[in-house]
Enzyme design. Structure first.
Site, PDB file in Angstrom:
ATOM      1  N   GLU A  43      40.415  39.577  44.059  1.00  8.30           N
ATOM      2  CA  GLU A  43      41.517  40.418  43.769  1.00  8.30           C
ATOM      3  C   GLU A  43      42.746  39.816  43.769  1.00  8.30           C
ATOM      4  OE1 GLU A  43      44.568  43.441  45.147  1.00  8.30           O
ATOM      5  OE2 GLU A  43      43.883  41.740  46.009  1.00  8.30           O
ATOM      6  N   GLU A  44      43.033  38.718  44.832  1.00  7.63           N
ATOM      7  CA  GLU A  44      44.232  38.269  45.047  1.00  7.63           C
ATOM      8  C   GLU A  44      44.738  37.326  43.862  1.00  7.63           C
ATOM      9  OE1 GLU A  44      46.009  39.070  47.309  1.00  7.63           O
ATOM     10  OE2 GLU A  44      45.045  39.541  49.086  1.00  7.63           O
ATOM     11  N   THR A  73      39.298  36.515  29.402  1.00  6.56           N
ATOM     12  CA  THR A  73      38.329  37.389  28.784  1.00  6.56           C
ATOM     13  C   THR A  73      38.755  38.788  28.718  1.00  6.56           C
ATOM     14  OG1 THR A  73      37.087  37.694  31.003  1.00  6.56           O
ATOM     15  CG2 THR A  73      36.269  36.059  29.542  1.00  6.56           C
ATOM     16  N   GLU A 132      35.064  46.698  33.061  1.00  8.52           N
ATOM     17  CA  GLU A 132      34.764  46.306  31.832  1.00  8.52           C
ATOM     18  C   GLU A 132      33.196  46.281  31.533  1.00  8.52           C
ATOM     19  OE1 GLU A 132      39.056  43.745  30.944  1.00  8.52           O
ATOM     20  OE2 GLU A 132      37.277  42.680  31.795  1.00  8.52           O
ATOM     21  N   GLU A 176      36.734  43.233  36.251  1.00  4.92           N
ATOM     22  CA  GLU A 176      35.455  42.923  35.447  1.00  4.92           C
ATOM     23  C   GLU A 176      34.405  43.738  35.471  1.00  4.92           C
ATOM     24  OE1 GLU A 176      35.891  40.186  33.392  1.00  4.92           O
ATOM     25  OE2 GLU A 176      38.093  40.804  34.403  1.00  4.92           O
ATOM     26  N   ASP A 187      45.413  42.098  55.001  1.00  2.00           N
ATOM     27  CA  ASP A 187      45.091  42.251  53.529  1.00  2.00           C
ATOM     28  C   ASP A 187      43.960  40.984  53.329  1.00  2.00           C
ATOM     29  OD1 ASP A 187      45.086  42.247  50.914  1.00  2.00           O
ATOM     30  OD2 ASP A 187      47.101  41.298  50.628  1.00  2.00           O
TER      31      ASP A 187
END
Length: 747
Positions: free
Chosen positions: A425-426, A267, A437, A434, A387
């Site tokens: 995120e990974e 997308t 957007e 997103e 992380d």
């Protein structure tokens, strides 16, 4: 009861020749109208209020390292890869904390996206084998890391390359260093790469690029590993690595997303809602065209040390106690693997899955339509203690302290604060992208700044910060007020300047603040797509004591609570220092009457970029009849405009000015980075529109698009490529000139 606005309007009508000042009228009303008449609304004092230094001190003292430790323990109990059961558990943790009646936020909710992800097939694990001409398996690469009982959860995902296509390539092995274009070019001069499998090491090129760069040469599969020289300071034995030290064990494998774009791949430029149009899978770009698989260095050692052919250059040699050869292609004649192939059996599959952002907000009291956003992702590859959970544990402590102050009625920020716990995120910065957007217009028009704290603590030596030049001063102000971990007599700032510094013409010796280039974390969409002033901060290691590319357990199953508490930050004092510093910055951006954004510091960076560009490019550009004078004039114009706005801020008693004047100045500061956006500046780079901070392959400390265009033109010497240099010079000059015009008085 005398209404303030009514009196203000009446005065405007009856005394047109007099400039009526907001606070003057307020003071006059106070003197002439009896107390009982409630002369002015309660919000009048709030409008002119500045950041409260005593509140910042209260906040700093309330941030608790033990609470952060407890947060990390809770967040890392189970693996929580995006969209898994463990990920949903972390969603519930965030919602519970942010909806707590005593320490929660004003509001918290989840935002759902349907995103395109890639997984290994648990029923058909990926395999890498060495096979003889008769298809006898001579060696099988370890499929899972060697884990202790407390780490070996059934939800630990097999090491794999997300977005690698499935496939079963088989061919002779070659060594391609870091898989850069120059590496394959050099290798191809010695070895026929058609039908080969390449083994590469992490670093130098993006994960996906190691396969993307290989395919044009006829390579049919790629392996990638972490060389101990790059991550372990050369250490390779089990007794020298975790759990005995912070170094990666021999079976450790760095997982990762093998895509060169950020956001949901199907997308582009649209939020990935369930009903959103999705491009066909075959139209996706930026992912490996051939299968690729990460492996541990214990197996890479067995493969590389058996390779035949010529010796690779000195720069390609690693930590293994053998010569790294190119490959014949294939193995030495004296090797037990002689005449054998390497085979990859990759069973990855792609699927649309629901992924959640968790959002929270503290509403602003004066300017609720101005947002300071603070975010970090929530998902990890396995346990994700460093992380991303080091950053999430810090964010939860910030929201606990600030939420408690709000619930107790002791504080409410001037501007609204939005907290984002991003999903997926990974897999390519999906949740944050997103979000930008979906809310593109609102965020573009209303966001003051974005603060990103992802890996809060790489190690416990010094602060590391990146950001737009305009916010370096607020970072410095905050860092000066926080004690360095273990050094109560020294501030984070004073400790930082000893590890990283530069000389500024305006400020003298100051800490070095990094640039917001590339897409290393969730700031990417805010910086490159929306042009929002951003900051990314963490604590990190002493570069003089280790050559580690990143903390050694990165993206492995060893990145656990035990690893974090024993080897990264015992006592969690560096986590506490990051929480205090980031929270201090957050409060200043949310509460200051005039935004702590400095245009002249931006001008200094532009001048540094310009000097480098002139030194590197001007002579040859003149020979091509391309002038740099428009760029020089634009930078000079920006300097002049920045100095003018700084003087207005410095010499005007803004607390006694009409509030709309303060709002106007703040809008100039807030929208500065938006002025550097050009949607056509980088047509070959998805999501990059900020002409100053795009990623660059040229490796020069100057304007990234100009550096790349020049390097390409110099390599090809084609007239069309020199035209592209001229074109980007014009884009750059006009963007900077346009930004300068946003800083001068409105006509």
């Amino acid at each position: 009861m005398v209404k303030f606005n009514y009196v203000f309007l009446r005065l405007q009508k009856t005394v047109p020749e007099v400039r009526v000042k907001f606070n003057y009228v307020f003071l006059r009303l106070q003197k002439t109208v009896p107390e009982s008449s409630n002369s002015a609304p309660s919000w009048v004092q709030d409008v002119v209020k500045d950041v409260d230094e005593s509140f910042i001190k209260t906040f700093l003292s309330a941030v608790d390292n033990i609470q952060i430790e407890k947060n990390l323990w809770e967040l890392t109990k189970v693996p929580h890869m995006a969209t898994t059961r463990g990920d949903e558990q972390t969603v519930q943790i965030m919602l519970k904390r942010w909806q707590d009646p005593e320490t929660g936020l004003d509001q918290a909710w989840r935002e759902e996206y349907m995103v395109y992800l890639s997984f290994p097939d648990p029923k058909n694990p990926n395999k890498v084998t060495v096979v003889s001409p008769s298809d006898t398996v001579l060696h099988t690469v370890r499929e899972k890391e060697k884990l202790s009982a407390d780490q070996n959860d059934t939800e630990v995902v097999q090491p794999y390359a997300a977005y690698s296509p499935a496939g079963h390539p088989k061919g002779k092995l070659v060594y391609a260093n870091q898989g850069k274009p120059s590496d394959y070019k050099l290798l191809n001069q010695t070895v026929d790469l058609r039908g080969t499998i390449a083994i590469t090491r992490y670093g130098g090129a993006g994960r996906a690029d190691k396969a993307i760069n290989a395919a044009p040469y006829g390579v049919i599969g790629v392996l990638v590993y972490t060389d101990p020289l790059d991550i372990n300071d050369g250490r390779m034995s089990e007794t020298d690595t975790y759990p005995h030290s912070w170094y990666m064990p021999p079976s450790g494998v760095e997982r990762g997303s093998f895509t060169s774009q950020f956001g949901d791949l199907r997308t582009p430029y649209l939020a990935a809602k369930e009903e959103t149009y999705r491009i066909p899978v075959e139209n996706i770009t930026g992912i490996p065209p051939i299968p690729i698989q990460p492996i541990g260095f214990e197996d890479a050692y067995k493969l590389i040390c058996e390779l035949g052919g010529e010796a690779a250059p000195a720069a390609w040699q690693g930590a293994f106690n053998c010569t790294y050869n190119f490959g014949g292609p294939g193995f030495k004649q004296t090797s037990v693997f002689n005449n054998s192939d390497v085979k990859l059996d990759i069973f990855n599959y792609e699927k649309l899955k629901n992924s959640s952002n968790v959002m929270g907000v503290i509403r602003g009291s004066v300017e609720p339509d101005r947002y300071v956003i603070y975010g970090n992702h929530r998902d990890s590859w396995v346990y994700g203690a460093i992380d991303p959970s080091s950053g999430t544990s810090v964010m939860l402590e910030l929201t606990r302290v600030l939420g408690m102050m709000v619930k107790q009625g002791k504080w409410r920020p001037r501007r609204s604060i939005i907290f984002g716990s991003w999903g997926a995120e990974e897999f390519g910065l999906i949740g944050s992208t997103e979000y930008t957007e979906q809310y593109y217009t609102k965020l573009s028009e209303r966001t003051v700044a974005y603060i990103n704290v992802d890996i809060a603590v790489f190690a416990n030596a010094t602060l590391r910060a990146s950001g737009m030049p305009s916010v370096q001063n607020v970072i410095f102000t905050a860092a000066k007020q926080v004690s360095a971990p273990g050094l109560d007599s020294k501030s984070v700032y004073d400790n930082w300047i000893q590890y990283s510094n530069r000389t500024s013409p305006a400020h003298g010796i100051i800490p070095g603040v990094g640039s917001m280039t590339g897409a290393g974390s969730d700031y990417a969409a805010f910086v490159h797509y929306l042009g929002i002033t951003s900051i990314d901060i963490s604590y990190t290691y002493d570069r003089s004591k280790t050559n580690a590319r990143i903390y050694p357990a990165y993206h492995t199953a060893y990145d656990s609570f035990d690893y974090a508490s024993k080897f990264i930050d015992p006592g969690f004092f560096s986590h506490q220092a990051v929480a205090r510093t980031a929270g201090n910055i957050l409060i200043r951006l949310a509460d200051s009457l005039v935004l702590p954004i400095n245009c002249s510091d931006y001008a200094e960076s532009l001048e540094d970029y310009l000097k480098t560009a002139v030194d590197l490019y001007q002579h040859q550009l003149q020979a091509k009849h391309i002038s740099m004078e428009p760029l020089k004039r634009a930078v000079a114009s920006f300097r002049s405009a920045a100095a003018h706005l700084d003087q207005v801020i410095r010499t005007t008693d803004l607390a006694n000015e009409i509030p709309l004047k303060v709002r106007g100045i703040n809008d100039q500061l807030m929208l500065l980075d938006r002025a550097f956006l050009d949607p056509l500046a980088f047509q070959d780079k998805y999501g990059y529109r900020h002409v100053l901070w795009a990623s660059s392959s040229a490796g020069k400390p100057t304007f990234p698009g100009l550096a790349d265009a020049y390097a390409n033109a110099q390599s090809s010497d084609q007239a069309s490529d020199w035209d592209k240099v001229h074109d980007h010079l014009s884009v750059l000059s006009q963007a900077i000139e346009g930004a300068a015009h946003t800083l001068v008085d409105v006509i």
